[in-house]
Design a protein around this motif. Sequence first.
Motif, PDB file in Angstrom:
ATOM      1  N   VAL A 221       0.840  -1.199   0.000  1.00  0.00           N
ATOM      2  CA  VAL A 221       0.000   0.000   0.000  1.00  0.00           C
ATOM      3  C   VAL A 221       0.879   1.255   0.000  1.00  0.00           C
ATOM      4  O   VAL A 221       0.566   2.252  -0.664  1.00  0.00           O
ATOM      5  CB  VAL A 221      -1.005  -0.053   1.175  1.00  0.00           C
ATOM      6  CG1 VAL A 221      -0.327   0.065   2.508  1.00  0.00           C
ATOM      7  CG2 VAL A 221      -2.064   1.010   1.013  1.00  0.00           C
ATOM      8  N   ALA A 222       2.039   1.175   0.687  1.00  0.00           N
ATOM      9  CA  ALA A 222       2.951   2.335   0.682  1.00  0.00           C
ATOM     10  C   ALA A 222       3.533   2.536  -0.717  1.00  0.00           C
ATOM     11  O   ALA A 222       3.723   3.668  -1.166  1.00  0.00           O
ATOM     12  CB  ALA A 222       4.062   2.119   1.700  1.00  0.00           C
ATOM     13  N   GLY A 223       3.802   1.440  -1.437  1.00  0.00           N
ATOM     14  CA  GLY A 223       4.343   1.535  -2.795  1.00  0.00           C
ATOM     15  C   GLY A 223       3.333   2.132  -3.763  1.00  0.00           C
ATOM     16  O   GLY A 223       3.678   2.947  -4.618  1.00  0.00           O
ATOM     17  N   LEU A 224       2.070   1.720  -3.626  1.00  0.00           N
ATOM     18  CA  LEU A 224       1.003   2.282  -4.457  1.00  0.00           C
ATOM     19  C   LEU A 224       0.930   3.793  -4.272  1.00  0.00           C
ATOM     20  O   LEU A 224       0.834   4.564  -5.237  1.00  0.00           O
ATOM     21  CB  LEU A 224      -0.340   1.672  -4.025  1.00  0.00           C
ATOM     22  CG  LEU A 224      -1.021   0.658  -4.937  1.00  0.00           C
ATOM     23  CD1 LEU A 224      -0.194  -0.589  -5.067  1.00  0.00           C
ATOM     24  CD2 LEU A 224      -2.396   0.303  -4.393  1.00  0.00           C
ATOM     25  N   ASP A 225       1.008   4.189  -3.009  1.00  0.00           N
ATOM     26  CA  ASP A 225       0.897   5.605  -2.682  1.00  0.00           C
ATOM     27  C   ASP A 225       2.104   6.381  -3.209  1.00  0.00           C
ATOM     28  O   ASP A 225       1.947   7.434  -3.828  1.00  0.00           O
ATOM     29  CB  ASP A 225       0.795   5.734  -1.154  1.00  0.00           C
ATOM     30  CG  ASP A 225       0.729   7.170  -0.718  1.00  0.00           C
ATOM     31  OD1 ASP A 225      -0.207   7.870  -1.143  1.00  0.00           O
ATOM     32  OD2 ASP A 225       1.630   7.617   0.033  1.00  0.00           O
TER      33      ASP A 225
ATOM     34  N   LEU B  35      -6.730   3.881   0.501  1.00  0.00           N
ATOM     35  CA  LEU B  35      -6.148   3.368  -0.746  1.00  0.00           C
ATOM     36  C   LEU B  35      -6.207   1.838  -0.769  1.00  0.00           C
ATOM     37  O   LEU B  35      -6.546   1.227  -1.790  1.00  0.00           O
ATOM     38  CB  LEU B  35      -4.698   3.843  -0.831  1.00  0.00           C
ATOM     39  CG  LEU B  35      -3.960   3.662  -2.145  1.00  0.00           C
ATOM     40  CD1 LEU B  35      -4.642   4.431  -3.262  1.00  0.00           C
ATOM     41  CD2 LEU B  35      -2.514   4.133  -1.998  1.00  0.00           C
ATOM     42  N   GLN B  36      -5.904   1.247   0.348  1.00  0.00           N
ATOM     43  CA  GLN B  36      -5.930  -0.214   0.455  1.00  0.00           C
ATOM     44  C   GLN B  36      -7.355  -0.749   0.253  1.00  0.00           C
ATOM     45  O   GLN B  36      -7.566  -1.717  -0.483  1.00  0.00           O
ATOM     46  CB  GLN B  36      -5.419  -0.612   1.846  1.00  0.00           C
ATOM     47  CG  GLN B  36      -5.268  -2.090   2.069  1.00  0.00           C
ATOM     48  CD  GLN B  36      -4.796  -2.359   3.481  1.00  0.00           C
ATOM     49  OE1 GLN B  36      -5.403  -1.899   4.449  1.00  0.00           O
ATOM     50  NE2 GLN B  36      -3.713  -3.090   3.615  1.00  0.00           N
ATOM     51  N   THR B  37      -8.310  -0.079   0.871  1.00  0.00           N
ATOM     52  CA  THR B  37      -9.703  -0.515   0.746  1.00  0.00           C
ATOM     53  C   THR B  37     -10.160  -0.401  -0.711  1.00  0.00           C
ATOM     54  O   THR B  37     -10.817  -1.302  -1.246  1.00  0.00           O
ATOM     55  CB  THR B  37     -10.606   0.359   1.645  1.00  0.00           C
ATOM     56  OG1 THR B  37     -10.061   0.350   2.955  1.00  0.00           O
ATOM     57  CG2 THR B  37     -12.030  -0.156   1.682  1.00  0.00           C
ATOM     58  N   LYS B  38      -9.758   0.717  -1.359  1.00  0.00           N
ATOM     59  CA  LYS B  38     -10.162   0.928  -2.758  1.00  0.00           C
ATOM     60  C   LYS B  38      -9.523  -0.145  -3.650  1.00  0.00           C
ATOM     61  O   LYS B  38     -10.184  -0.731  -4.508  1.00  0.00           O
ATOM     62  CB  LYS B  38      -9.729   2.321  -3.218  1.00  0.00           C
ATOM     63  CG  LYS B  38     -10.065   2.611  -4.664  1.00  0.00           C
ATOM     64  CD  LYS B  38      -9.659   4.012  -5.051  1.00  0.00           C
ATOM     65  CE  LYS B  38      -9.960   4.286  -6.519  1.00  0.00           C
ATOM     66  NZ  LYS B  38      -9.449   3.303  -7.442  1.00  0.00           N
TER      67      LYS B  38
END
Length: 391
Positions: A188-192, A305-308
């Motif tokens: 999730v940190a990488g996505l962000d 972001l993780q939930t989405k």
Amino acid sequence: MTEAVRAVLEEVARDAPEVLDELVTAEWAQRYGRPVRLCSQPGHPAARQEQVGNDARELLQRLDARFPGGAPAQAKVLRTILVQHVLVDAKGRFRPRTMRDGRPPSRIQIESPYETEARWTRRGDTRWTGYLAHVTETCDDKRINVITDVATAVSSADSQALPGIHARLRRLRLLPDRHLVDGGYTSVAGLDAAARLHRVTLIGPLPPSTTPQHHPAAPPRSTTPQHRANDGFGRENFIIGFDQREVTCPNGQVSANWQDLPVAEPTKVAVRFDARQCGRCPERAKCTPGPFRSLYFPTHRLHELQTKNRADQQDADWRRLYGRHSGAEGTIEEVADGHRGHRCRYRGLAKTHVQHVPTALAINVERLSLQEPDDGSYRPRPQDSRQSPPQ
Ligand code: SF4
């Protein structure tokens, strides 16, 4: 360790052979005179280990006396391998270091004295000692797909390669809007970070939720033994109040503290229910094996972001788009088998990268050479003319 002793002997025999006088006997020649080839179950492993350990100690003592200012390079490697791989017990005997003794992580553990940068690596059922190649390519339906980046790395999480890949693609103005990656590259940190720093949308599956798995075939993933046994409280059983900065547990207790980690640029939150709260709890056996319960979860923005992302993964369009990623497996085969990428011609990380780059270029040339011009002007040269030039 036997190979490491052999490597020192080779170096010393070349540079300071007098050190080996009265040390190397016929038995040493038998033990280290040729490359070591051990079967999967060598005979007398403990006695062999003991013998090699004693040889290594004697050799290093001689080298310390001969080179007080600093031992030869291979002696330093041998010393590191000894520390990383074996222990000396109270009676002075050598024995292999086990996980219980605290083995160093594979990213720093030397596996070969001749290739000190190579590391033991595992992906799924495949294990090897060497390096990782991260390949990025275009995936356009209507064009020939070409490799745009190849990164060479030692054993590390795949997700750690992404910032470097994006930085290089940005420098070359080749950054895509959407980057399809497999689950090893997603966090999730990488996505962000990809979205914030490079405006790249990472398309890849995040690890599944740690909610208890009620389906018997579902693989359990959790952080507590109770949860892994499918009979306990996971993160989803706690109510997180991001605005109030507090968490309510299934027993109605409110967390004692709230800590953003790391402090400079928080990506996750740690909370704790202390021993006073958990001590009287009738549900404690389902929640924690210790006297208190800790909980870690992403910060509010990352949590959304993780939930989405998890919701998107259920969508048919998302799955269709992500399905294009399957072509990457063919490219990996092309590098590994088609161009012998699983065998290094050179030693060291930098030189291995020198092998990977021309390999990627060769694949691109091969692919582009198969492309016919759009205007239909392509006329392959007749076979005969290749053998005998026209008069
Ligand atoms: S053990 Fe502690 S955190 Fe877990 S449910 Fe009981 S009071 Fe809440």
